[in-house]
Design an enzyme around this catalytic site. Sequence first.
Site, short mmCIF file in Angstrom:
data_model
loop_
_atom_site.label_atom_id
_atom_site.label_comp_id
_atom_site.label_asym_id
_atom_site.label_seq_id
_atom_site.Cartn_x
_atom_site.Cartn_y
_atom_site.Cartn_z
N ASP A 1 -63.68 -51.05 -26.68
CA ASP A 1 -65.07 -50.77 -27.01
C ASP A 1 -65.24 -49.88 -28.23
OD1 ASP A 1 -66.53 -52.15 -24.86
OD2 ASP A 1 -65.23 -50.91 -23.64
N HIS B 1 -67.91 -49.31 -18.03
CA HIS B 1 -67.36 -50.66 -18.20
C HIS B 1 -67.96 -51.24 -19.49
CE1 HIS B 1 -65.75 -54.50 -17.27
NE2 HIS B 1 -66.44 -54.85 -16.20
N HIS C 1 -58.41 -45.91 -20.20
CA HIS C 1 -58.45 -47.18 -19.48
C HIS C 1 -57.74 -47.03 -18.16
CE1 HIS C 1 -58.12 -51.45 -18.63
NE2 HIS C 1 -59.17 -51.56 -19.42
N1 COA Z 1 -63.10 -39.08 -22.45
C1 COA Z 1 -62.66 -37.91 -21.99
N2 COA Z 1 -61.84 -37.77 -20.94
C2 COA Z 1 -61.41 -38.90 -20.36
C3 COA Z 1 -61.82 -40.16 -20.78
C4 COA Z 1 -62.69 -40.23 -21.88
N3 COA Z 1 -63.11 -41.40 -22.34
N4 COA Z 1 -61.25 -41.10 -20.01
C5 COA Z 1 -60.52 -40.45 -19.12
N5 COA Z 1 -60.62 -39.12 -19.32
C6 COA Z 1 -59.96 -38.07 -18.54
C7 COA Z 1 -60.74 -37.84 -17.27
O1 COA Z 1 -61.75 -36.88 -17.43
C8 COA Z 1 -59.66 -37.41 -16.34
O2 COA Z 1 -59.35 -36.07 -16.65
P1 COA Z 1 -58.97 -35.06 -15.45
O3 COA Z 1 -57.73 -35.62 -14.83
O4 COA Z 1 -58.80 -33.77 -16.15
O5 COA Z 1 -60.13 -35.08 -14.51
C9 COA Z 1 -58.46 -38.24 -16.78
O6 COA Z 1 -58.68 -38.55 -18.15
C10 COA Z 1 -58.33 -39.53 -15.98
O7 COA Z 1 -59.54 -40.25 -16.12
P2 COA Z 1 -60.24 -41.11 -14.98
O8 COA Z 1 -61.67 -41.29 -15.34
O9 COA Z 1 -59.93 -40.50 -13.65
O10 COA Z 1 -59.42 -42.45 -15.11
P3 COA Z 1 -59.90 -43.82 -14.59
O11 COA Z 1 -58.73 -44.70 -14.57
O12 COA Z 1 -60.65 -43.68 -13.31
O13 COA Z 1 -60.97 -44.26 -15.68
C11 COA Z 1 -62.13 -45.17 -17.43
C12 COA Z 1 -60.84 -45.21 -16.62
C13 COA Z 1 -62.15 -46.34 -18.40
C14 COA Z 1 -63.33 -45.29 -16.50
C15 COA Z 1 -62.21 -43.84 -18.20
O14 COA Z 1 -61.12 -43.73 -19.08
C16 COA Z 1 -63.50 -43.69 -18.92
O15 COA Z 1 -64.49 -43.27 -18.32
N6 COA Z 1 -63.56 -44.03 -20.23
C17 COA Z 1 -64.80 -44.00 -20.97
C18 COA Z 1 -65.63 -45.25 -20.70
C19 COA Z 1 -65.11 -46.44 -21.42
O16 COA Z 1 -64.79 -46.41 -22.61
N7 COA Z 1 -65.08 -47.56 -20.70
C20 COA Z 1 -64.62 -48.83 -21.22
C21 COA Z 1 -63.33 -49.21 -20.60
S1 COA Z 1 -62.68 -50.66 -21.37
#
Ligand code: COA
Length: 423
Positions: A360, A252, A292
């Site tokens: 971010d 987050h 996201h």
């Molecule tokens: N880097 C690499 N892979 C990513 C990724 C990232 N930043 N964000 C998502 N993915 C991949 C996941 O590994 C997953 O792959 P899979 O299906 O092969 O397992 C797929 O994309 C779906 O991601 P998931 O984490 O399940 O989606 P979510 O909706 O639960 O998560 C976030 C959303 C924001 C938590 C996620 O994109 C993330 O962790 N991003 C990085 C942290 C970040 O920048 N947070 C700020 C948000 S404003």
Amino acid sequence: MNYIELREAKLRGDTRQIAEDYKDSNGTVDYSNIEVHKGLVGVYADESLISYIDGVEGRLYYRGYAVHNLVKHSTFEEVAYLLIYGELPTKAQLQDFKDLLIKERNIPDNIVQLLKSFPRNTTRIELLRTAISALSLYDPDDYIYTEDANIRKGLRIIAKMPTIIAFAHRIQTNQPLVEPSDELSHSGNYYYMMTGDKPMEDFVDAFDKVLICHGDHALNASTFSCRVTVSTLSDLYSGITSAIGTLRGPLHGGANEAVIRYLTDEVKRNDNVIPWARNKLERKEKIMGFGHRVYKIWDPRAIIMRDLAKKFYDAYINGERLDTITETGHDHKHDDFIFEMTEILADYMIKNKGLYPNVDLYSAGLLHSLGIPSALYTPLFAAARSVGWVAHAIEQLRNNKLIRPRLKYTGTLGKVYVGINER
Ligand code: COA
């Protein structure tokens, strides 16, 4: 029970009626068909009038106004007023609002002493979380729970957060405290207290836009925490403290600090971006600043941040005198080409993973070029988002329903208790 009856039973939280629906032919309750929404993905927990995210088109609205328009025409104070009261202020309302925020900037001496008592090398967001929790004890409205009192408390929190963050950081880094200035805007003063530098107009404008972009974001994780906390009829300070704790995580609000850390400490050079990213993805590691839960395309805030970061980058490339951006001549940090690295990384991630940058990625680079210490990026997010938290707490309490979802138990039942000597 038909679908509508079941939905109503669920809304009432009527456990017995819901159980009826899951009885098998033997009359045994079988919960195995219960649908689980892990991470509450796609679940609408309530209705709201505060902000709207269009994840398909990549748009964000505060109280119906597109954020890019607010960024273009408005100020942080005006947007804060809009988010909290639901309407744009008149001139007089805005002036009163600004005056109030200025009046509330100071923090009690006891909080300063508390900040001084903390161990060194602590994350600033932990200091903020702890100080906000302590601040409630000095709030004259602490035990008054009316909406008016909640707004008064909320505005105090919004006004004091920059002071707490700046003081905490300067104490940790052995620098003299910079007292709030009555002459500067919310963001101008915030910048001044953090850096000791009075920023020029362009700088304040960029910083103000960063704060506006972080003001609210519907039911994000920290706002959800805040709403859960106040839904128990706990107090506003507890709601904000929960929210800060939730924001801290790198999935987050902690993502912006993680971005600048990997760019400056790991990637370091443009030609290293793609090998570094490839390696991370091969190891199935996440790259912060991408992806996201709601946006599956460009995050509109990332576009705004990118445009601003590019403006500062171009100014540097064109040899413009960036040392005039603050009164004392701030040492600009473009020499390490953060903007170029983020551009290469964004292009690679979109093309190879279909993952778009979120706010971010570019806010980290922008804050870096504005000369803000990286330890303060996540607290800065909190300071801006405090507006949204307050607005959501008030909305939650206007039509409160305890937020208490269920978990599907998948363990064994009816185990025989074995005495400790027999285990
Ligand atoms: N880097 C690499 N892979 C990513 C990724 C990232 N930043 N964000 C998502 N993915 C991949 C996941 O590994 C997953 O792959 P899979 O299906 O092969 O397992 C797929 O994309 C779906 O991601 P998931 O984490 O399940 O989606 P979510 O909706 O639960 O998560 C976030 C959303 C924001 C938590 C996620 O994109 C993330 O962790 N991003 C990085 C942290 C970040 O920048 N947070 C700020 C948000 S404003």
